[in-house]
Design an enzyme around this catalytic site. Structure first.
Site, short mmCIF file in Angstrom:
data_model
loop_
_atom_site.label_atom_id
_atom_site.label_comp_id
_atom_site.label_asym_id
_atom_site.label_seq_id
_atom_site.Cartn_x
_atom_site.Cartn_y
_atom_site.Cartn_z
CB CYS A 41 -0.88 -0.01 1.23
SG CYS A 41 0.12 -0.09 2.72
CE1 TYR A 182 -2.98 -9.98 0.69
CE2 TYR A 182 -4.90 -8.55 0.83
CZ TYR A 182 -3.65 -8.93 1.29
OH TYR A 182 -3.07 -8.26 2.35
CG HIS A 185 -0.77 -9.21 4.86
ND1 HIS A 185 -0.57 -8.92 3.53
CD2 HIS A 185 0.44 -9.52 5.38
CE1 HIS A 185 0.73 -9.04 3.26
NE2 HIS A 185 1.35 -9.40 4.36
CG ASP A 277 4.32 -10.45 6.32
OD1 ASP A 277 5.17 -11.35 6.48
OD2 ASP A 277 4.02 -10.00 5.21
#
Ligand code: SF4
Length: 712
Positions: A41, A182, A185, A277
């Site tokens: 991002c 996806y 996360h 992460d």
């Protein structure tokens, strides 16, 4: 033109690192090398499109063989307002996405798109749709939105598969080479379905691992069927939540890999959630994911990418040779140095601007503002200011600049001015360069921060036009005598010892001899016994000093007016980790309290904690108080110079400018940016009334006929 990548391919690369520049086949496409910018991002997304496309283009120019987008919302029923990502809701989004692929392809890299259906992670504050998830549960968002997700029906699942397929087809139309499914996360619906915590279904999408993986498998198969002829289909998957068997965990994911290892064209492995992460260097070493991602590659013939904040080519090579990864994934290292691959190819390792692992870049996304980076002041400014991380225009009409202060702003200013060709003198009053960076990097967990100094020192040492003087406590007389045309004051700031911060705006009279500031700590004057840290700064330093004092055998209490410790670090994904760490170390935490001295009705020799709402007051039993509240710019030299302004012309001084913390104390990233900006703007015509950067405005709809618009 495919210029960059082909130049690198033809280059004589050091034998040890050649393996990093080997092409890797990913389904129907070929990555030109193993440098893979994983999706990340940037706080710009659909709002700052050309800025974001330029950022990606710079990475491709710097040699990253694959450059991906951030997560891209595939449908309006799953959007994560207020966070600003990309969207691929319908064909209207295609021009934005094509701009990215054009930019990335210009330099020969592959463009990847991370299609995201956030489901129960999307509160839908903008679209006002009811979020969809595997079960009827509260949404799992950063801000605990008072919204629940609805358990998806079979029809919803069919719809989701069609929406994902449509998004994949649009991705192909926009020119992407790699299309993601996806589930990592903690942010993607396939992961929520995989998770036994979130997935409480009793149909064929719940229960056994095979059932919980069904949606993930279907989305991968759908995507391959839709675009797999020309696009590679990647799956980004979280392999461990680090919460044991209740969460997604390695053993279960290895079992899944045994079944579906060959399904996508590429596996992109992460830890989940995002904060574990993308750990900061304070809490995670380079490559800290390795124990969790090791072993997956052996269960598939498809290439595997993973991250580890890798900046050392030896560490990268080791990952490949030891069979951990095939492609070196990077978000932060590619932000700190978009030209990292090219510098390795050109054997310019000393020029690599290594990521310090501070997560200031993440704070852009978390605060919905354009990405910034402590190490790379051009990050996010590539288009709107035209700043390139490796190029800078040659100098203007002036010749010489004296910089007083060798902290982060002074160092960056000297480096960038030196690159422009000015004669630069950098005078530092201490016997070492680095200022606050040198001081803070000696504190627990912050060693990697010295890279801010290391990079700049390494660069400055290569420049004959930059002279550095240590132990030079510059005076007004020295400045006038020296006679540089431009004088830059990068003299930093000093921590206040009167308690003034966000809560106390009036100086407090604390008992004499009991107070310390971070400057005392930096100078080696450490408290002992029972120590109270009063943190009204709310970033990392209060917590770090608490840790230092505890390490030194003190009994530590951290008092803060905020609801949580180090509250701003929620934007660097550290807050919960910091608080847990301090508690585990036995540090007592008192939130929503201020520290204040006695007053007319209470003994002045004592210190008190006061609840910010109830005003309940208690004596703080302590031997020392460390005040981490606010700083004052060190502006004495400027005051002195102003007094002799009449002498400037005779001395040849044309300008005097404060930069960095000496202008207004802030982050190290802000200090570096400030130094860089001064260097960019010297001798340039700056219109003080003009917006100093390009803006991109959202297209407005045709104007309605206001008279009739709401008529029945
Ligand atoms: Fe690395 Fe910090 Fe830059 Fe992010 S902001 S890329 S963590 S140096």
């Amino acid at each position: 033109s495919f210029k960059t990548i082909h130049l690198i391919l033809n280059m004589e690369v050091d034998e040890r690192y050649k393996i990093l520049f080997e092409p890797v086949k990913i389904g129907p496409v070929v990555a030109p090398n193993r440098f893979y910018q994983v999706p990340h991002c940037n706080g710009m997304g659909y709002r700052d499109v050309t800025s974001m496309a330029a950022l990606r283009a710079i990475k491709a120019e710097g040699g990253w063989g694959v450059v991906c987008t951030e997560q891209v919302e595939i449908h309006h029923t799953s959007e994560i307002t207020p966070y600003i990502e990309l969207r691929i809701w319908d064909d209207k989004d295609l021009p934005v996405l094509s701009r990215i692929t054009n930019a990335v392809h210009t330099h020969g890299a592959l463009a990847g798109i991370e299609l995201a259906y956030n489901g129960m992670n999307g509160p839908n504050l903008y679209s006002r749709e009811v979020p969809l998830g595997p079960s009827d549960l509260p949404t799992a968002t950063f801000s605990n939105d008072p919204v629940q997700a609805r358990a998806m029906t079979k029809r919803d699942i069919t719809n989701l598969r069609r929406w994902h397929r449509n998004a994949a087809l649009r991705s192909k139309a926009a020119g992407f080479d790699i299309v993601y499914v996806y589930g990592a996360h903690g942010l993607g619906a396939p992961q929520h379905f995989l998770s036994r915590r979130y997935n409480q279904r009793t149909d064929e999408y719940g229960g056994s691992l095979k059932n919980r993986a069904r949606l993930l498998i279907e989305l991968i198969e759908d995507t391959k069927e839709a675009v797999g002829d020309t696009c590679a289909v990647a799956c980004r998957i979280g392999v461990d939540e680090l919460i044991g068997e209740e969460g997604i965990h390695r053993e279960e994911m290895l079992e899944l890999f045994n079944e579906i290892g060959e399904l996508p064209d590429l596996w992109d492995l992460t830890l989940c959630s995002w904060d574990i992460d993308s750990r900061t260097s304070r809490f995670g070493e380079e490559g800290h994911q390795e124990p969790f991602v090791t072993g997956f590659k052996q269960l598939t013939t498809k290439p595997v990418v993973g991250v580890g904040r890798f900046t050392s080519p030896d560490a990268m090579v080791s990952q490949i040779r030891r069979g951990v990864l095939d492609l070196i994934g990077a978000a932060r290292p590619s932000i700190a140095d978009p030209f990292l691959p090219k510098k390795i190819a050109e054997d310019r390792l000393e020029d690599i601007r290594e990521c310090i692992g501070c997560n200031i870049c993440v704070s852009g996304d978390m605060t919905m503002s354009p990405i910034r980076c402590t190490q790379n002041p051009t990050m996010g400014e590539e288009w709107r200011k035209g700043w390139h991380p490796e190029k800078i225009h040659t100098k203007g009409k002036s010749q010489s600049v004296l910089i007083v202060g060798g902290g982060p702003s002074g160092l960056e200013c000297a480096r960038a001015l030196g690159r422009r060709g000015y004669q630069v003198t950098l005078a530092e009053k201490n016997k070492e360069l680095g200022g606050r960076v040198a001081q803070e990097s000696r504190l627990p967990g912050l060693a990697a921060w010295s890279r801010v100094l290391d990079y700049r020192l390494g660069q400055i040492r290569q420049m004959e036009n930059v002279d550095t003087y240590l132990g030079s406590d510059v005076t007004v007389e020295d400045i006038l005598e020296f006679g540089s045309e431009h004088v830059v004051l990068a003299t930093g700031s000093s921590w206040r010892n009167d308690g003034v911060g966000r809560h106390h705006l009036i100086p407090q009279k604390f008992p004499e001899g009991k107070t310390y500031t971070p400057d005392d700590i930096f100078a080696g004057r450490l408290p002992s016994g029972k120590v109270v840290i009063y943190d009204d700064d709310h970033y990392y330093l209060g917590g770090v000093i608490a840790e230092l004092c505890q390490k030194n055998g003190c009994e530590v209490t951290l008092v803060t007016p905020a609801a949580v410790v180090s509250s701003w670090t929620v934007h660097t994904l550290e807050q919960e980790i910091i608080e847990a760490d301090l508690l585990k170390k036995g540090i007592r935490i008192l939130t929503r309290h201020v520290v204040q001295p006695g007053n007319n009705s209470t003994p002045e020799s004592e210190l008190y904690s006061v609840h910010i709402y109830t005003k309940e007051t208690s004596i703080l039993d302590c031997d020392a108080l460390v005040l981490v509240t606010a700083r004052l710019p060190n502006s004495e030299l400027e005051t002195g110079m102003e007094k002799v302004r009449n002498s400037w012309a005779d001395a040849g001084v044309k300008s005097l400018t404060r930069i960095g913390d000496a202008l207004a104390p802030a982050t190290i990233a802000a200090a570096v940016y400030s130094g860089h900006r001064y260097a960019r703007e010297l001798d340039e015509e700056i219109d003080p009334d003009a917006v100093p950067f390009e803006r991109e405005l959202t297209e407005i709809a045709p104007e309605p006929d206001w008279k009739t618009f709401w008529q029945e």
